[in-house]
Write a protein that holds these residues in place. Structure first.
Motif, PDB file in Angstrom:
ATOM      1  N   UNK A  66      29.601  17.370  52.271  1.00 38.64           N
ATOM      2  CA  UNK A  66      30.387  16.504  51.393  1.00 38.64           C
ATOM      3  C   UNK A  66      31.551  17.297  50.800  1.00 38.64           C
ATOM      4  N   UNK A  67      32.532  16.565  50.287  1.00 38.59           N
ATOM      5  CA  UNK A  67      33.630  17.198  49.567  1.00 38.59           C
ATOM      6  C   UNK A  67      34.630  17.899  50.459  1.00 38.59           C
ATOM      7  N   UNK A  68      35.034  17.252  51.557  1.00 36.38           N
ATOM      8  CA  UNK A  68      36.042  17.865  52.426  1.00 36.38           C
ATOM      9  C   UNK A  68      37.430  17.767  51.792  1.00 36.38           C
ATOM     10  N   UNK A  69      37.810  16.567  51.384  1.00 36.12           N
ATOM     11  CA  UNK A  69      39.118  16.367  50.757  1.00 36.12           C
ATOM     12  C   UNK A  69      39.035  15.551  49.481  1.00 36.12           C
ATOM     13  N   UNK A  70      37.987  14.752  49.329  1.00 33.08           N
ATOM     14  CA  UNK A  70      37.858  13.887  48.156  1.00 33.08           C
ATOM     15  C   UNK A  70      36.665  14.330  47.317  1.00 33.08           C
ATOM     16  N   UNK A  71      36.949  14.798  46.106  1.00 31.80           N
ATOM     17  CA  UNK A  71      35.911  15.214  45.176  1.00 31.80           C
ATOM     18  C   UNK A  71      36.577  15.449  43.824  1.00 31.80           C
ATOM     19  N   UNK A  72      35.815  15.518  42.722  1.00 31.53           N
ATOM     20  CA  UNK A  72      36.436  15.739  41.406  1.00 31.53           C
ATOM     21  C   UNK A  72      37.199  17.054  41.382  1.00 31.53           C
ATOM     22  N   UNK A  73      38.381  17.073  40.735  1.00 30.54           N
ATOM     23  CA  UNK A  73      39.169  18.311  40.681  1.00 30.54           C
ATOM     24  C   UNK A  73      38.370  19.467  40.101  1.00 30.54           C
ATOM     25  N   UNK A  74      38.442  20.608  40.777  1.00 29.22           N
ATOM     26  CA  UNK A  74      37.758  21.806  40.305  1.00 29.22           C
ATOM     27  C   UNK A  74      36.291  21.889  40.669  1.00 29.22           C
ATOM     28  N   UNK A  75      35.737  20.822  41.238  1.00 29.51           N
ATOM     29  CA  UNK A  75      34.311  20.835  41.576  1.00 29.51           C
ATOM     30  C   UNK A  75      34.061  21.685  42.821  1.00 29.51           C
TER      31      UNK A  75
END
Length: 755
Positions: free
Chosen positions: A718-727
Motif C-alpha cells: 500500500x501507499x505507492x502514490x496516495x497516502x497521508x502526507x509524511x506517512x
C-alpha cells in the motif's frame, strides 16, 4: 580525554575512521560528543549539504549560513536520527528545509528594504536553467516516500554502489535496484507535472552528485565543526563562531522539529486522554451508586452534540484564470472577428468560454472558471488543463496545445518550462497566460464512400476526433494535438462533422494546412471504423495500421455478417450478462454489450479479430482475450467466449498510533522480485456510460479496499502514490499472499507518521 576518545582520535589521525559506517560514526558522536567523529560526518556529507544550499541560495553568504545551521542542528539532534545509518538522507532533508527558510527570510528582508528606500535593486546574477532544474530535482527528492528517497540519496547523491546501499540498508540488491528504478520514474513523473519533461534515463544523468559538486570552503568546514561541538554541549553562543542569524535559524528549525513530533504524537495523546476520562467516569460511577440510590432523581443536562463531520472536499472545483492573446493570418496581419473558444479537459473536454477578436485581433478571457482537479496523491498538485481554439472565415482553424495550470503561486528561482513543442506548457497562479493564434490558409479534403459492390452510401456520418500538426522537429511529430475534437461539447459540430449525400460524397473545408486527422466513420449496417486523412500534397506513410488519405479519395466499406456471441462464466457455465464484447482488426472496432442471457451480435466483415471481453463493474471475474475468425459464411452457431473467475483481496490500512482505518491509500502489486512496484489496477466495464474502466482501488472511510486479481501468488503493498502526507508504511516491502479463484484473501497494513 578518556580511552574511547583517544582510540577514536587515533583512528581519525591515522585516516582509518572511514572504515566505520555512518551509523557507527554517529553513535560514537552521540556517546562521546568529540570532534573527530563529527568531523568525519562533515567530511562525508559536507559536499552534499553545500550543494543543496548553493542550489537553493544563489548568495554565497546565505549558503554559508544554511550550511552551518544544518550541521548545528545535527549536533543537537544526532541522537534522534533513526536509523543512524541514514544520516545522509536526514541531512539532505534538513539542509533543504533550512535553505528554503533562508531564501524566504532574504526575500522578506529585500521587500522591507524596498519599502523603506525605493532604490533600484542590483540585477541578480544570471543563472542557467541548469541550477533551477537541479533545485527542482532536490525539492522533489525531498518529497519522495522514504523507501524511494533513501536509495536515491545513497546512490545518486552520495555516489554509493547498489551493493553498498544494499549492505547499508539490509536490503537485497534487487530491492535497491527496483526501488531506485521506481524512484527515478516517480521523479520523472513529478517533474513532468511541474512542466519539466525528462525520461527516467535522462534524469539519472542530472542528479547533483557529490563527486560533481564543489566542496564547501575549508574555513567554513572548520568553523562549523568547532561550533557544532560547543553547540552539542548546550552553548548556543558557540564562542562567536556563528552569527546571530545562524543561531536563529537553528532555533527555528529545532522548534519546527518539535512541533512535527508533537503533531505525530497528538493522536496518541488524545487516545490516552480519552482513556483517562473513561476510567474516571467509571470509577466515579461506582463510588456514587449508593448516594444516587438515596437521592431524588435530577434532570441531567443533555450531552453536547458532536460537531457534524465536514463534508468531503469536491474532487473537482473551479478557479478563475485570465487568458489573452492575438489572432494573426498567414501574412502576420491581425484577424478581426475570429471566434475563440476556451476549452477545459477536466475530466472531459468542455467549452467554458467564448469570445471574438477585436479590430486589432485581440481577445481576452478574464476570470474564466477553469475546472481544477484536486490532487489526491503525494505526487500530484491541484491542476487544470485547457486549450485555446479559434475559427476565422476563409482560414483554417487554429489552436494551441494543451496547457497545464496550477492555482498555487510559482516558486521563486525556478526555471521556465522547457518545451520544444510550444513553450511553456505549464502555468502557475502568478504567471501571465498569453496565447496567440496563427491561422493557416484554408485547406480541405473530400471523398466518396461506397460499399464493396461499388454502390454509394448516403447518410454515413464522419466525425473528426483528433488533429495533429505534421510539422516535425528532427523527424519527430511535434505533438501539437487538438484533443478537444474528441468530445461533442467542445468544438462546434460544423467544424468536425459531415454526412454523405445521396452520391456518397462528403467534404471537409476550412481546415489547417499540413495536419493529419483521425476520423470516425459510422454507416448503418457496417462496422464502425477509423481512417486517417491529411491536408497535404505530400505522400504519407501508413498511420495506426491504415493508409493516410489526401485530396479527394474513395473509401470502400466491406459487407458485414451478423456474428452471434455467447458469453459465459468459465467456472459455472452460466450466461454472463452485461459484458462488453469488443472485436478489433486494424481500424475496424465493433463493440456490443451482452444481454441478460449473455448474448451479443457483432456485425463484422470476414477476417481474424482480437476479441476483448470486459466484465461489469463489481463482477468477480477477469477480462479475457481470444481470437475470433469470421468466414465468408454466416456462422451456424454462436461463438462461445468465457470469463475466468477472479480471486479477491481485502486490504485494511490502519494508523499505528490509534488503530483506526486510514482512507485514500492506494494499493500496489509486484509480479517478480526484480521488477518495480506497479499500481494495482482492476479492469471492468460500466454499462451506464459504456466506458471500459481501469480503476486503481483505494481505501474507503474505514480504511478498507477490495480488488479482483489473477489467481496465484502476489506481493501486495500500500501507499505507492496516495497516502497521508509524511506517512510511512510499516510493511514497506509489501506482503506475499496466495490468491485462489473465488476466495478472499485478507491483508492488514500499518501506517505511522514520518519524521
Amino acid at each position: 580525554m578518556n580511552a574511547a576518545s583517544r582510540d577514536l582520535q587515533t583512528l581519525f589521525d591515522d585516516g582509518t575512521l572511514g572504515q566505520f559506517s555512518d551509523g557507527q560514526i554517529l553513535e560514537r558522536f552521540v556517546a562521546s560528543r568529540e570532534e573527530p567523529a563529527f568531523g568525519e560526518l562533515v567530511r562525508r556529507y559536507g559536499t552534499m549539504v553545500w550543494g543543496v544550499c548553493r542550489r537553493v541560495l544563489f548568495d554565497h553568504h546565505d549558503a554559508e549560513d544554511a550550511f552551518q545551521a544544518t550541521f548545528l542542528v545535527l549536533a543537537r539532534k544526532a541522537a534522534t536520527v533513526a536509523p543512524p545509518e541514514r544520516v545522509g538522507d536526514w541531512l539532505h532533508g534538513v539542509a533543504s528545509q533550512v535553505a528554503i527558510r533562508v531564501r524566504a527570510s532574504t526575500a522578506r528582508q529585500r521587500g522591507r528594504e524596498r519599502q523603506v528606500q525605493p532604490m533600484p535593486e542590483p540585477a541578480a546574477p544570471d543563472r542557467a536553467d541548469w541550477d533551477g532544474l537541479q533545485l527542482l530535482i532536490d525539492e522533489e527528492i525531498r518529497r519522495l516516500p522514504e523507501n524511494y528517497r533513501v536509495p536515491i540519496v545513497l546512490c545518486e547523491l552520495e555516489g554509493k554502489t547498489h551493493g553498498e546501499a544494499a549492505r547499508l540498508l539490509g536490503w537485497p540488491i534487487g530491492t535497491v535496484s527496483g526501488r531506485l528504478s521506481r524512484a527515478r520514474k516517480l521523479l520523472a513523473e513529478r517533474l513532468t507535472r511541474r512542466g519539466v519533461t525528462l525520461s527516467a534515463g535522462v534524469l539519472a544523468t542530472l542528479f547533483p552528485r557529490n563527486a560533481d559538486a564543489a566542496a564547501a570552503p575549508a574555513t567554513l568546514v572548520k568553523s562549523t565543526i568547532t561550533a557544532a561541538i560547543g553547540f552539542a554541549a548546550g552553548d548556543i553562543a558557540t564562542g562567536g563562531l556563528v552569527s546571530t542569524r545562524v543561531a536563529s535559524l537553528v532555533q527555528g528549525t529545532l522548534k519546527m522539529m518539535l512541533i512535527a513530533r508533537l503533531k505525530a504524537a497528538w493522536p496518541v495523546i488524545l487516545a490516552l486522554g480519552s482513556l483517562v476520562c473513561v476510567c474516571g467516569l467509571l470509577m466515579g460511577g461506582h463510588a456514587d451508586e449508593p448516594q444516587r440510590a438515596q437521592a431524588p432523581a435530577a434532570v441531567q443536562p443533555s450531552p453536547p452534540r458532536a460537531p457534524a463531520p465536514s463534508p468531503p472536499l469536491p474532487r473537482v472545483y473551479t478557479h478563475p484564470i485570465t487568458v489573452t492573446g492575438r489572432a494573426f493570418d498567414p501574412d502576420g496581419k491581425p484577424v478581426a472577428g475570429a471566434t475563440v473558444y476556451l476549452i477545459s479537459r477536466r475530466a472531459d473536454y468542455k467549452r467554458i468560454a467564448e469570445t471574438r477578436t477585436d479590430a486589432d485581433g485581440r481577445y481576452a478571457f478574464r476570470d474564466a472558471l477553469l475546472p481544477i482537479q484536486r490532487a489526491d496523491t503525494v505526487t500530484e498538485r491541484d491542476s487544470g488543463v485547457f486549450q485555446v481554439f479559434g475559427q476565422a472565415d476563409g482560414l483554417g482553424f487554429a489552436w494551441r496545445p494543451e496547457k497545464w495550470y496550477e492555482p498555487r503561486p510559482r516558486l521563486p528561482n525556478l526555471p521556465q518550462t522547457p518545451d520544444f513543442r510550444d513553450p511553456p506548457s505549464h502555468y502557475e497562479a502568478d504567471a501571465p497566460i498569453v496565447l496567440d493564434l496563427h491561422y493557416t490558409p484554408a485547406a480541405r479534403f473530400s471523398g466518396t464512400i461506397a460499399d464493396d459492390r461499388g454502390n454509394p452510401l448516403p447518410n454515413v456520418r464522419l466525425e473528426i476526433r483528433g488533429c495533429e500538426s505534421l510539422h516535425t522537429v528532427d523527424n519527430v511529430i511535434t505533438g501539437w494535438t487538438l484533443g478537444a475534437l474528441n468530445e461533442p461539447d467542445s468544438v462546434p459540430p460544423s467544424v468536425k462533422v459531415r454526412t454523405t449525400d445521396a452520391r456518397g460524397r462528403f467534404e471537409f473545408t476550412d481546415l489547417p494546412e499540413d495536419c493529419r486527422f483521425s476520423i470516425g466513420v459510422r454507416a448503418q449496417g457496417f462496422p464502425n471504423r477509423w481512417i486517417s486523412a491529411a491536408t497535404t500534397q505530400e505522400p504519407q506513410p501508413d498511420h495506426d495500421g491504415g493508409p493516410v488519405y489526401t485530396g479527394d479519395f474513395r473509401l470502400t466499406l466491406e459487407t458485414a455478417l451478423d456474428v452471434p456471441i455467447s458469453m459465459v462464466f468459465a467456472d459455472t457455465g452460466k450466461p454472463a450478462p452485461k459484458v462488453l464484447v469488443q472485436a478489433v482488426r486494424g481500424l475496424v472496432n465493433v463493440a456490443k454489450t451482452s444481454d441478460d442471457q449473455g448474448h451479443a451480435t457483432l456485425r463484422l466483415p470476414p477476417g481474424t479479430y482480437r476479441m476483448e471481453n470486459w466484465p461489469a463493474v463489481g463482477t468477480p471475474y477477469l477480462p479475457t482475450e481470444c481470437k475470433l475468425v469470421v468466414t465468408e459464411q454466416s456462422p451456424a452457431s454462436p461463438f462461445v467466449a468465457s470469463l475466468r473467475r477472479a480471486a479477491e483481496i481485502e486490504v485494511t490500512v490502519v494508523d499505528a498510533a490509534t488503530g483506526t482505518g486510514i482512507p485514500g491509500v492506494d494499493l500496489w502489486q509486484r509480479a517478480d522480485a526484480g521488477r518495480p512496484r506497479e499500481r494495482l489496477v482492476v479492469r471492468s466495464f460500466e454499462l451506464a456510460t459504456r466506458v471500459a474502466r481501469r480503476d486503481s482501488p483505494r481505501t474507503d472511510a474505514r480504511g478498507k479496499a477490495r480488488a479482483f486479481v489473477e489467481p496465484g501468488k502476489h506481493r501486495i503493498g500500500v501507499g505507492l502514490e496516495a497516502y497521508p502526507p509524511g506517512a510511512q508504511v510499516v510493511e514497506a516491502d509489501g506482503q506475499d499472499v496466495e490468491c485462489r479463484a473465488g476466495e478472499t484473501a485478507t491483508l492488514k497494513f500499518t501506517l505511522r507518521s514520518g519524521r
